[in-house]
Design a protein around this motif. Structure first.
Motif, short mmCIF file in Angstrom:
data_model
loop_
_atom_site.label_atom_id
_atom_site.label_comp_id
_atom_site.label_asym_id
_atom_site.label_seq_id
_atom_site.Cartn_x
_atom_site.Cartn_y
_atom_site.Cartn_z
N TYR A 84 43.02 31.67 44.57
CA TYR A 84 44.11 32.62 44.77
C TYR A 84 44.94 32.79 43.51
N ASP A 85 45.41 34.01 43.29
CA ASP A 85 46.42 34.27 42.28
C ASP A 85 47.70 33.69 42.86
N PRO A 86 48.38 32.77 42.16
CA PRO A 86 49.55 32.11 42.72
C PRO A 86 50.69 33.07 43.10
N GLU A 87 50.70 34.25 42.52
CA GLU A 87 51.78 35.19 42.79
C GLU A 87 51.45 36.15 43.93
N ILE A 88 50.19 36.17 44.38
CA ILE A 88 49.75 37.12 45.40
C ILE A 88 48.98 36.33 46.47
N PRO A 89 49.33 36.48 47.74
CA PRO A 89 48.67 35.68 48.80
C PRO A 89 47.29 36.21 49.22
N VAL A 90 46.51 36.65 48.25
CA VAL A 90 45.16 37.17 48.52
C VAL A 90 44.23 36.56 47.48
N ASN A 91 43.00 36.26 47.90
CA ASN A 91 42.06 35.62 46.96
C ASN A 91 41.59 36.61 45.89
N ILE A 92 41.11 36.05 44.77
CA ILE A 92 40.74 36.89 43.61
C ILE A 92 39.56 37.81 43.91
#
Length: 102
Positions: free
Chosen positions: A17-25
């Motif tokens: 996950y991008d730590p700033e966005i709650p969606v996986n890369i």
């Protein structure tokens, strides 16, 4: 049901996950290419949501570590590109829904 090495790589990328966005890369559309080579060599070409992303190094390292942990993978080559630049249009429908873009 047999899962291919590519399926396993995709599944693994969905755990990063991008730590700033709650969606996986993967669902964010940050993974441009997955190449499964001979003898379990895996190459991933990916991008980030912004060129100056402060967590670029840790995301790349996490991708590398998780892919090399997959049984049958002998090496991982994770490459970063900003061509083409990432846009919201690259996200999966699920990601757009999760982030309120739909």
């Amino acid at each position: 049901m047999d899962t291919t090495l590519r399926d396993q790589v995709e599944e693994t990328l969905r755990t990063v996950y991008d730590p700033e966005i709650p969606v996986n890369i993967y669902d964010l559309g940050l993974v441009y290419k997955i190449e499964i080579g001979e003898e379990g060599k895996v190459m991933v070409i990916m991008t980030l949501t912004a060129p100056g992303c402060p967590v670029a190094g840790s995301i790349m390292e996490e991708v590398n570590n998780k892919i090399t942990a997959i049984p049958g993978v002998t090496s991982a080559d994770v490459r970063l590109t900003f061509d083409p630049p990432w846009t919201k249009d690259m996200m999966s429908e699920e990601a757009k829904l999760e982030l309120g873009f739909l």
